[in-house]
Design an enzyme around this catalytic site. Sequence first.
Site, PDB file in Angstrom:
ATOM      1  N   ASP A 235       0.833  -1.205   0.000  1.00  0.00           N
ATOM      2  CA  ASP A 235       0.000   0.000   0.000  1.00  0.00           C
ATOM      3  C   ASP A 235       0.870   1.259   0.000  1.00  0.00           C
ATOM      4  OD1 ASP A 235      -2.358   1.762   0.680  1.00  0.00           O
ATOM      5  OD2 ASP A 235      -3.295  -0.192   0.985  1.00  0.00           O
ATOM      6  N   HIS A 268      -3.883   6.212   3.248  1.00  0.00           N
ATOM      7  CA  HIS A 268      -4.616   5.011   2.838  1.00  0.00           C
ATOM      8  C   HIS A 268      -4.070   3.757   3.505  1.00  0.00           C
ATOM      9  CE1 HIS A 268      -5.793   1.722   0.029  1.00  0.00           C
ATOM     10  NE2 HIS A 268      -6.896   2.428  -0.105  1.00  0.00           N
ATOM     11  N   SER A 440     -11.268  -1.023  -0.671  1.00  0.00           N
ATOM     12  CA  SER A 440      -9.996  -0.904   0.046  1.00  0.00           C
ATOM     13  C   SER A 440     -10.159  -1.167   1.530  1.00  0.00           C
ATOM     14  CB  SER A 440      -9.416   0.505  -0.126  1.00  0.00           C
ATOM     15  OG  SER A 440      -8.532   0.576  -1.201  1.00  0.00           O
TER      16      SER A 440
END
Length: 502
Positions: A235, A268, A440
């Site tokens: 990620d 994120h 996600s």
Amino acid sequence: MKKNNTASKNYILLPVFRTNISKQESPNVARFLTMLSNSVEQASAVSLASRNMHQKASDDIPVVVLDSIEAEGAKLIRINADELANFRFSYPGLRLIKEKFYKPAVCSPQRIQVQIEQAEIKTAVTVNITDTKGIAVADVTVVIFTDFQGRKGASGVTDLKGSIALSLDRNTAERIYIYPNHSYWGYFNKAVQLTAALNIQLEPIVLSFKDSLRYFYDTAKFPKITQKVRIGIIDTGVGPHQDLKVAGGKNLVRGENETDYQDNGEGHGTHVGGIIGAYGQLNGVAAGVEIMSYRVFPKDSGASNFDIMKAINEAITDQCDLINMSLGESQVDEGITSYIKEAYNAGIVCFAANGNDNRAAVSFPANDSLSIAVSAMGRLNTFPPNSVESGSVEEPYGTDKDNFIADFSNIGPETALTAPGVGIISTYPNNLYAVMDGTSMACPAATGMAARILAGNPELLNLPRNQTRADEIVKYLSVNIKSMGFGNLYEGKGMLQPPASK
């Protein structure tokens, strides 16, 4: 014959078989790849004539070697397009794959505003964003649609005074989306009469609030995992955050510091990591699990397929048990596919997000046959009224009519599982918290629950690291899945269930 002046592009060289996996690999190919590995540090043009590959000296092919995955693994090269055909015939034991880039599978404002067409200006609106105490909130993305289907409207980011001036073609907003980066819930509304000043208050995040993740998985009551289970998160990086302990990792972005595997600032990966393993003021699904952070996203840019391949290879080397990939693109990539296969052959199972393209086909790598593809579901009353999440409610509803598959979630026959992915509260860099939506978020919810289930079976985790181990992991997880009543295209087999407490 004069050659065309075609610009050089980046490609990935990949053997048909990896020598450490298969004995069928040509020894000449292996020697050739090792030779290229020795050229990586110089990143200079290498003549590929007479390299024990039966090539004539007149067939020199200049290649710049940019990066390598081990001596006999994939190589990132730069080559002139005019030389591609010559290369393919000269080195038939190698595959040439274009370098391309992946995006996080989060339902972000960029996915909406990027399609907006600026319309003829008729109405000027200043949007003022504050919190419930009247304090201005800066750096908030505001998206106003006057024609949602036609993608007409305007967008911008609030200044230090919490304001943004927008020009629109109508005096009625069909839809308004407000996206704070952290600390607050977003805002959504329909059919709003526009005036010169539009004042909107954002609701702050309260960690005791029961979001959809905590509705289905009561993480505050889950015991901390004591059995060693290691998850690789590929990620934007993970942390720093007081609720997160990262066991290790690596930054695989070419040209960046390999030891800097914390979040690149986008948040994120830290949000994903918190859903899996946060433990503190907020608990994740698998608190106590070992998190390995593999950063593949540069700041404000996509992740190279080569860097993702490197990250999977690192996860294999580090003996992860599961890999979480909350990222995707539409087209299949045979380079990443090859390394997913290597992970599976090393006893590791990859979980991947379905994608957030509004019920489009399942994206890659989720649609790879060896990946566990995860869709996103939500539940009514697990987010505030007028939050962004209220705009994601759509059929089909589940056996429990308060459950729904998010309108943004991709679907299809490749879907294996569904998990909570609407209005998820989790960690954000520098000890903050944020709400995010997307497959996600659903993907790490499933990955974390898989880790919790596997922690109850140390005999399975201690099996030799080969394909049989991966097969047994998938089969063991399958008996802990409950159908939510959405149908297989939307939920696959259903949702992973917490193991029964002893």
